[in-house]
Motif scaffolding. Structure first.
Motif, PDB file in Angstrom:
ATOM      1  N   ILE A   1       0.852  -1.180   0.000  1.00 40.89           N
ATOM      2  CA  ILE A   1       0.000   0.000   0.000  1.00 40.89           C
ATOM      3  C   ILE A   1       0.890   1.233   0.000  1.00 40.89           C
ATOM      4  O   ILE A   1       1.901   1.287   0.702  1.00 40.89           O
ATOM      5  N   ALA A   2       0.524   2.203  -0.820  1.00 42.55           N
ATOM      6  CA  ALA A   2       1.277   3.456  -0.911  1.00 42.55           C
ATOM      7  C   ALA A   2       0.579   4.537  -0.103  1.00 42.55           C
ATOM      8  O   ALA A   2      -0.608   4.435   0.198  1.00 42.55           O
ATOM      9  N   SER A   3       1.323   5.563   0.221  1.00 41.13           N
ATOM     10  CA  SER A   3       0.762   6.657   0.996  1.00 41.13           C
ATOM     11  C   SER A   3      -0.361   7.361   0.249  1.00 41.13           C
ATOM     12  O   SER A   3      -1.209   8.003   0.874  1.00 41.13           O
ATOM     13  N   ASP A   4      -0.396   7.212  -1.082  1.00 38.79           N
ATOM     14  CA  ASP A   4      -1.485   7.828  -1.856  1.00 38.79           C
ATOM     15  C   ASP A   4      -2.705   6.916  -1.935  1.00 38.79           C
ATOM     16  O   ASP A   4      -3.670   7.231  -2.610  1.00 38.79           O
ATOM     17  N   GLY A   5      -2.647   5.767  -1.244  1.00 36.76           N
ATOM     18  CA  GLY A   5      -3.792   4.870  -1.162  1.00 36.76           C
ATOM     19  C   GLY A   5      -3.794   3.721  -2.138  1.00 36.76           C
ATOM     20  O   GLY A   5      -4.612   2.807  -2.032  1.00 36.76           O
ATOM     21  N   GLY A   6      -2.905   3.726  -3.105  1.00 37.78           N
ATOM     22  CA  GLY A   6      -2.855   2.639  -4.066  1.00 37.78           C
ATOM     23  C   GLY A   6      -2.433   1.334  -3.418  1.00 37.78           C
ATOM     24  O   GLY A   6      -1.596   1.318  -2.521  1.00 37.78           O
ATOM     25  N   THR A   7      -3.045   0.238  -3.852  1.00 44.72           N
ATOM     26  CA  THR A   7      -2.720  -1.072  -3.309  1.00 44.72           C
ATOM     27  C   THR A   7      -2.364  -2.042  -4.428  1.00 44.72           C
ATOM     28  O   THR A   7      -2.751  -1.848  -5.592  1.00 44.72           O
ATOM     29  N   ALA A   8      -1.629  -3.055  -4.074  1.00 45.18           N
ATOM     30  CA  ALA A   8      -1.262  -4.108  -5.027  1.00 45.18           C
ATOM     31  C   ALA A   8      -1.148  -5.413  -4.261  1.00 45.18           C
ATOM     32  O   ALA A   8      -0.828  -5.415  -3.070  1.00 45.18           O
ATOM     33  N   TYR A   9      -1.408  -6.528  -4.965  1.00 49.97           N
ATOM     34  CA  TYR A   9      -1.420  -7.836  -4.309  1.00 49.97           C
ATOM     35  C   TYR A   9      -0.651  -8.855  -5.129  1.00 49.97           C
ATOM     36  O   TYR A   9      -0.655  -8.822  -6.367  1.00 49.97           O
ATOM     37  N   GLY A  10      -0.043  -9.791  -4.426  1.00 52.96           N
ATOM     38  CA  GLY A  10       0.618 -10.894  -5.091  1.00 52.96           C
ATOM     39  C   GLY A  10      -0.414 -11.843  -5.685  1.00 52.96           C
ATOM     40  O   GLY A  10      -1.523 -11.972  -5.167  1.00 52.96           O
ATOM     41  N   ASN A  11      -0.062 -12.528  -6.754  1.00 51.48           N
ATOM     42  CA  ASN A  11      -1.016 -13.369  -7.462  1.00 51.48           C
ATOM     43  C   ASN A  11      -1.539 -14.519  -6.609  1.00 51.48           C
ATOM     44  O   ASN A  11      -2.695 -14.922  -6.740  1.00 51.48           O
ATOM     45  N   SER A  12      -0.696 -15.038  -5.738  1.00 47.81           N
ATOM     46  CA  SER A  12      -1.101 -16.219  -4.973  1.00 47.81           C
ATOM     47  C   SER A  12      -2.143 -15.903  -3.902  1.00 47.81           C
ATOM     48  O   SER A  12      -2.788 -16.821  -3.389  1.00 47.81           O
ATOM     49  N   VAL A  13      -2.308 -14.640  -3.554  1.00 46.85           N
ATOM     50  CA  VAL A  13      -3.237 -14.286  -2.482  1.00 46.85           C
ATOM     51  C   VAL A  13      -4.355 -13.369  -2.951  1.00 46.85           C
ATOM     52  O   VAL A  13      -5.261 -13.052  -2.177  1.00 46.85           O
ATOM     53  N   LYS A  14      -4.291 -12.947  -4.193  1.00 47.75           N
ATOM     54  CA  LYS A  14      -5.257 -11.979  -4.698  1.00 47.75           C
ATOM     55  C   LYS A  14      -6.676 -12.491  -4.494  1.00 47.75           C
ATOM     56  O   LYS A  14      -6.979 -13.645  -4.795  1.00 47.75           O
ATOM     57  N   GLY A  15      -7.512 -11.632  -3.954  1.00 43.75           N
ATOM     58  CA  GLY A  15      -8.894 -12.009  -3.701  1.00 43.75           C
ATOM     59  C   GLY A  15      -9.139 -12.558  -2.311  1.00 43.75           C
ATOM     60  O   GLY A  15     -10.283 -12.671  -1.868  1.00 43.75           O
TER      61      GLY A  15
ATOM     62  N   ILE B   1      -5.009  -5.282   2.352  1.00 44.30           N
ATOM     63  CA  ILE B   1      -4.039  -4.481   3.088  1.00 44.30           C
ATOM     64  C   ILE B   1      -4.646  -3.117   3.365  1.00 44.30           C
ATOM     65  O   ILE B   1      -5.365  -2.551   2.539  1.00 44.30           O
ATOM     66  N   SER B   2      -4.369  -2.594   4.546  1.00 45.85           N
ATOM     67  CA  SER B   2      -4.875  -1.278   4.907  1.00 45.85           C
ATOM     68  C   SER B   2      -3.963  -0.670   5.966  1.00 45.85           C
ATOM     69  O   SER B   2      -3.068  -1.336   6.485  1.00 45.85           O
ATOM     70  N   GLN B   3      -4.228   0.589   6.248  1.00 49.87           N
ATOM     71  CA  GLN B   3      -3.481   1.255   7.314  1.00 49.87           C
ATOM     72  C   GLN B   3      -4.420   2.199   8.037  1.00 49.87           C
ATOM     73  O   GLN B   3      -5.426   2.638   7.482  1.00 49.87           O
ATOM     74  N   ASP B   4      -4.105   2.515   9.264  1.00 54.79           N
ATOM     75  CA  ASP B   4      -4.966   3.428  10.010  1.00 54.79           C
ATOM     76  C   ASP B   4      -4.720   4.856   9.531  1.00 54.79           C
ATOM     77  O   ASP B   4      -3.754   5.137   8.829  1.00 54.79           O
ATOM     78  N   ASN B   5      -5.620   5.749   9.862  1.00 57.44           N
ATOM     79  CA  ASN B   5      -5.553   7.112   9.350  1.00 57.44           C
ATOM     80  C   ASN B   5      -4.271   7.825   9.766  1.00 57.44           C
ATOM     81  O   ASN B   5      -3.756   8.666   9.040  1.00 57.44           O
ATOM     82  N   ALA B   6      -3.768   7.500  10.917  1.00 52.57           N
ATOM     83  CA  ALA B   6      -2.528   8.126  11.370  1.00 52.57           C
ATOM     84  C   ALA B   6      -1.307   7.514  10.699  1.00 52.57           C
ATOM     85  O   ALA B   6      -0.199   8.000  10.884  1.00 52.57           O
ATOM     86  N   LYS B   7      -1.548   6.427   9.935  1.00 42.67           N
ATOM     87  CA  LYS B   7      -0.486   5.736   9.205  1.00 42.67           C
ATOM     88  C   LYS B   7       0.621   5.259  10.133  1.00 42.67           C
ATOM     89  O   LYS B   7       1.799   5.286   9.769  1.00 42.67           O
ATOM     90  N   ILE B   8       0.209   4.832  11.327  1.00 46.03           N
ATOM     91  CA  ILE B   8       1.205   4.261  12.219  1.00 46.03           C
ATOM     92  C   ILE B   8       0.998   2.777  12.443  1.00 46.03           C
ATOM     93  O   ILE B   8       1.762   2.143  13.154  1.00 46.03           O
ATOM     94  N   THR B   9      -0.040   2.215  11.833  1.00 47.87           N
ATOM     95  CA  THR B   9      -0.247   0.779  11.898  1.00 47.87           C
ATOM     96  C   THR B   9      -0.682   0.266  10.531  1.00 47.87           C
ATOM     97  O   THR B   9      -1.578   0.826   9.911  1.00 47.87           O
ATOM     98  N   LEU B  10      -0.030  -0.779  10.098  1.00 49.11           N
ATOM     99  CA  LEU B  10      -0.346  -1.435   8.832  1.00 49.11           C
ATOM    100  C   LEU B  10      -1.067  -2.740   9.158  1.00 49.11           C
ATOM    101  O   LEU B  10      -0.697  -3.435  10.108  1.00 49.11           O
ATOM    102  N   TYR B  11      -2.074  -3.076   8.375  1.00 50.83           N
ATOM    103  CA  TYR B  11      -2.849  -4.282   8.613  1.00 50.83           C
ATOM    104  C   TYR B  11      -2.845  -5.188   7.382  1.00 50.83           C
ATOM    105  O   TYR B  11      -2.732  -4.732   6.251  1.00 50.83           O
TER     106      TYR B  11
END
Length: 126
Positions: free
Chosen positions: A50-64, A68-78
């Protein structure tokens, strides 16, 4: 930057897990953060980014199956993983870098990431 993963554990196939990655220290306003995994005798695999501009990308083996996400303060990645399979068993790591790896797709191999956590173990039983 220090990254600390948590949330790993042992679950049954078909269940879900939510991994967290705490971010400590300075991180630039434009960044790329990602999850990777590595199982014994296997190569490291990019799971999601996940990028700071909100874009996300996934590996093929797990797609779907993962999100991935992050909290608004961008101090925790999920990372939420659904419908887990035994082949998802691995050590899961979070990593961070400037935004370029997310924009170019180079995050997927891991070499472009600058900071790494120590990992959290995920074990899926059938």
């Amino acid at each position: 930057v220090r990254l600390v993963e948590s949330g790993g554990g042992s679950v049954q196939a078909g269940e879900s897990l939510k991994l967290s990655c705490g971010v400590f220290g300075y991180i630039p306003s434009s960044f790329c953060m990602a999850w990777f995994r590595q199982a014994p005798v296997k190569e490291r695999e990019g799971v999601a980014a996940i990028a700071s501009d909100g874009g996300t990308a996934y590996g093929n083996s797990v797609k779907g199956r993962v999100s991935i996400s992050q909290d608004n303060a961008k101090i925790t990645l999920y990372l939420v993983m659904n419908n887990l399979k035994p082949e998802d068993s691995a050590m899961y790591y979070c990593a961070a870098a400037g935004i370029t790896p997310c924009h170019t797709g180079s995050w997927i191999g891991g070499a472009a990431m600058d900071y790494w956590g120590k990992g959290t173990m995920v074990t899926i039983s059938s």
